[in-house]
Design an enzyme around this catalytic site. Structure first.
Site, PDB file in Angstrom:
ATOM      1  N   ASP A   5     -18.944  11.468  22.575  1.00  9.18           N
ATOM      2  CA  ASP A   5     -19.114  10.996  23.948  1.00  9.18           C
ATOM      3  C   ASP A   5     -18.774  12.105  24.936  1.00  9.18           C
ATOM      4  O   ASP A   5     -18.096  13.088  24.584  1.00  9.18           O
ATOM      5  CB  ASP A   5     -18.178   9.789  24.151  1.00  9.18           C
ATOM      6  CG  ASP A   5     -18.634   8.847  25.246  1.00  9.18           C
ATOM      7  OD1 ASP A   5     -19.538   9.207  26.021  1.00  9.18           O
ATOM      8  OD2 ASP A   5     -18.057   7.738  25.337  1.00  9.18           O
TER       9      ASP A   5
ATOM     10  N   ASP B 257     -25.146   2.349  28.665  1.00 11.54           N
ATOM     11  CA  ASP B 257     -24.059   1.366  28.568  1.00 11.54           C
ATOM     12  C   ASP B 257     -24.526  -0.006  29.040  1.00 11.54           C
ATOM     13  O   ASP B 257     -23.792  -0.988  28.899  1.00 11.54           O
ATOM     14  CB  ASP B 257     -22.869   1.811  29.426  1.00 11.54           C
ATOM     15  CG  ASP B 257     -21.989   2.800  28.678  1.00 11.54           C
ATOM     16  OD1 ASP B 257     -22.116   2.893  27.442  1.00 11.54           O
ATOM     17  OD2 ASP B 257     -21.177   3.475  29.328  1.00 11.54           O
TER      18      ASP B 257
HETATM   19  C1  DGJ Z   1     -18.788   5.459  27.246  1.00  7.99           C
HETATM   20  C2  DGJ Z   1     -19.734   5.015  26.175  1.00  7.99           C
HETATM   21  O1  DGJ Z   1     -21.040   4.998  26.648  1.00  7.99           O
HETATM   22  C3  DGJ Z   1     -19.289   3.657  25.660  1.00  7.99           C
HETATM   23  O2  DGJ Z   1     -20.191   3.191  24.699  1.00  7.99           O
HETATM   24  C4  DGJ Z   1     -17.907   3.777  25.101  1.00  7.99           C
HETATM   25  O3  DGJ Z   1     -17.921   4.631  23.991  1.00  7.99           O
HETATM   26  C5  DGJ Z   1     -16.951   4.303  26.151  1.00  7.99           C
HETATM   27  N1  DGJ Z   1     -17.444   5.522  26.728  1.00  7.99           N
HETATM   28  C6  DGJ Z   1     -15.587   4.535  25.571  1.00  7.99           C
HETATM   29  O4  DGJ Z   1     -14.742   5.158  26.438  1.00  7.99           O
END
Ligand code: DGJ
Length: 691
Positions: free
Chosen positions: A447, A515
């Site tokens: 990430d 997300d």
């Molecule tokens: C952003 C990601 O897009 C989410 O799926 C998740 O992993 C969060 N970060 C966790 O902090």
């Protein structure tokens, strides 16, 4: 000077030719990007008014290598500043090196020790042409490289040139818009240090009349995961060039004596098969030439983020894993919150050892449990970041991007590590390597949750390099981890879809699309995503209803059917799903396992009829239709969906009902979907071509 006809070259693909010539001023001119031409036909381009060798040179010569020089007032893809302040280039053509699958033009400046190589690569199985530049400073004094676009594609004159682009923001990525190109320069890009949610490095140009299934489309995509810029320039008579490269205003790269600068690849594609044809050509290119394990279908993963966020114990993860395994998931991914002091987003980033309260015996027991359930185990990391409240930051406060006398702006209580520094890159690699060596981890979700701010590097000779070296070092770490852990698979994530591009896809196996897991919003996000990126890399989770972000309540089948158009995954809180939802989820997971090779490796056709839309995937004898309709108007019956790419003389059997359809009827009248009349109806139909 050799005769003009010997200064003309064609880069050929199965269906197209890109023809360039070096003119009498040694400038590389784009003459043709369209249907494939024979040598004789290509030479006939020299007879046209726009020929660089006709006495009356057009008012708008279009340069494939747009070097800043006298009278070049438009966008110049190549701009430098020599040590004495000279900014104009006077490039002299040295040679063209032809090789199997490639062509390289070599230029040197008439006075200064700068060598410029423009490289093309073509493939026998794709109409995508790859282009990159190599700059070499053969002197001793530094040369400042202000702009080094990987490619400047010359598009033929069009009546009403139109631009397709992908824009958005967090939770609303890859939204497709098509607009008439205005005169002058249209610039899209990212200054965030990451590809960005706001714009994706892909564009397409057409004549304003292309449709999904027909019309000429010229498209380009930049394989780069840092800051970037695509400039679309329309000249006074409508000529369009599209210039794509890394970096952004006002940063420049200092090229020291003896140093070489390699740009990323910008890939270009021309097709006469309309937008969907362009998209599927990008997908086929991705499978054949970009992603690391193209034939491998992706497992159905379960991700714990939306279920638990930061609030969990090892026991909670095990219970989720039990439910996920029972549903048929094949890979369990523990998301954020497992390491250091990371029990919320205020601490711990940078300390990649298991949180001792949550995992007193390390990760071993959880991994063993997951593997015991027959699933692979994956884990979330965000290696480029640090919370100020972390052991790493306390030990190395100078390891983050910062500028003297400026604040260190936090996003989500975190700062960006200066990955351009070799010691920081080594540290990150070592931490991850240890994590992967000490634990049986099969999958990493990598990430990157915030853009750069105060992007400085006090004490560095050339701090601007960080914009380039951050991404290069990221790539190097990924490449090294992959080489040392060959069974590891990686998902690229950046707060959702903030790092989706052909650069990251060369070294990762799939990406997290957004997300926003609301199925209705996802239809639009996925449609934009699919313009360039294949279903095989598009992570799509089924989550809870109402959706945590949008609060929209959507039936389970609809959520599944939308997610089944990509790499299906489950991300809901399975602890609160009813037994019925669990059971239906398991059926839909089983459905997906059957259609997965067709979805992930097949050819995609977008489908639309009135309020109903969907996608068709076809591979060998299998055809899969996923269709959805949010709401009917006026109780009208649902229209049939016309299918594409079928053999009109063949018959296709519906695998569920046994009903046999004629290809000709499916193509001209459509497929009856039998949707429930209520809102949020959806269907998955599997057809098999009969022998
Ligand atoms: C952003 C990601 O897009 C989410 O799926 C998740 O992993 C969060 N970060 C966790 O902090």
């Amino acid at each position: 000077m050799p005769a003009p006809d010997t200064r003309l070259w064609a880069i050929d693909t199965p269906n197209t030719s890109y023809v360039v010539a070096v003119d009498e001023h040694d400038r590389l001119r784009g003459l043709h990007w369209g249907p494939r031409l024979s040598r004789e036909q290509a030479l006939a381009l020299l007879e046209l008014p726009e020929s660089p060798f006709r006495p009356v040179v057009g008012r708008e010569p279009r340069f494939d290598l747009g070097a800043a020089s006298a009278f070049q007032y438009g966008h110049n893809g190549l701009q430098v500043r020599f040590a004495d302040g000279t900014r104009d280039l006077e490039l002299v053509f040295t040679e063209a090196i032809e090789s199997e699958g490639g062509l390289e033009f070599v230029f040197t400046d008439r006075h200064y020790p700068l060598e410029v190589r423009a490289r093309y690569r073509n493939h026998a199985d794709s109409d995508v042409i790859e282009r990159a530049l190599t700059l070499r400073n053969n002197g001793t004094e530094p040369i400042e490289v202000v702009r080094a676009d990987s490619a400047t594609w010359v598009v033929p004159a069009l009546d009403t040139p139109r631009l397709s682009q992908l824009h958005g923001e967090w939770g609303a990525e890859t939204q497709l818009t098509r607009t008439t190109i205005p005169y002058g320069e249209t610039v899209i890009g990212s200054r965030r240090g990451v590809t960005s949610h706001q714009a994706n490095p892909w564009v397409a140009v057409d004549d304003g009349a292309a449709t999904e299934t027909s019309g000429r489309v010229w498209s380009t995509a930049l394989a780069w995961s840092g800051s970037w810029r695509i400039t679309v320039e329309k000249g006074p008579t409508g000529n369009v060039v599209v210039s794509a490269g890394f970096g952004h205003d006002p940063i420049a790269i200092r090229l020291g004596g003896g140093e070489t600068l390699e740009t990323p690849i910008a890939a270009g594609l021309h097709t006469e098969r309309g937008f969907a044809g362009a998209a599927s050509a990008w997908h086929e290119y991705t499978l054949a030439h970009v992603i690391p394990h193209p034939d491998e279908v992706r497992p159905i993963l379960y991700n714990s983020w939306e279920a638990t966020e930061f609030d969990f114990t090892a026991e909670d993860q095990m219970r989720l894993a039990d439910r996920a395994a029972a549903m048929g998931c094949e890979l369990f991914v523990m998301d954020d919150g497992w390491f250091g002091a990371r029990v919320n987003d205020r601490a711990g980033l940078g300390d990649w050892t298991p949180n001792p309260d949550r995992f007193p015996d390390g990760l071993g027991p959880l991994i063993k449990h997951v593997h015991g359930l027959g699933m692979r185990f994956g884990i979330w990391v965000e290696p480029e970041m640090v919370n100020p409240d972390s052991d790493l930051y306390r030990a190395h406060p100078d390891w983050v991007y910062h500028q003297p006398h400026r604040r260190r702006s936090e996003v989500r209580q975190q700062l960006v590590l200066n990955l351009a520094r070799q010691d920081v890159a080594e540290h990150i690699h070592a931490q991850l390597d240890e994590l992967l060596s000490d634990n049986e981890i099969d999958f990493v979700k990598w990430d990157m949750n915030r853009p750069f701010t105060e992007a400085g590097w006090p004490g560095a000779e050339d701090p601007d390099r960080l914009w380039f070296d951050h991404t290069r070092n990221l790539y190097a770490i990924l490449d090294r981890l992959r080489a040392d852990h060959p069974d590891l698979r990686i998902e690229s994530c950046s707060s959702g879809g903030g790092r989706v591009d052909f650069g990251i896809l060369r070294r990762t196996d799939q990406v997290w699309t957004s997300d926003n897991t609301d199925a209705l919003d996802r239809i639009a996000i996925q449609e934009g995503f699919a313009q360039a990126y294949a279903a095989r890399v598009m992570g799509a989770w089924v989550t809870d209803s109402p959706n945590p972000l949008t609060r929209r309540a959507v039936p389970l089948d609809f959520r599944f059917h939308v997610a089944m158009a990509g790499v299906l995954a489950v991300g809901g809180d399975l602890r609160i799903w009813s037994d019925e939802e669990q059971a239906r989820g398991a059926e839909l997971v089983a459905d997906y396992k059957r259609i997965r090779p067709t979805v992930q490796l097949g050819r995609r056709y977008p489908l639309r009829a009135g309020t109903v839309s969907g996608v068709q995937y076809a591979k060998d004898d299998a055809v899969v239709v996923l269709a959805w309709r949010a709401a009917r108007s006026f109780a009208y019956p649902d229209p049939l969906l016309k299918l594409h790419g079928l053999d009109p003389d063949a018959r296709y059997r519906d695998e569920r009902t046994g009903r046999v359809h004629h290809g000709a009827i499916l193509a001209s009248h459509g497929l009856e979907l039998g949707l429930d009349p209520a809102d949020y109806a959806s269907a998955m139909i599997e057809l098999k071509r009969l022998p």
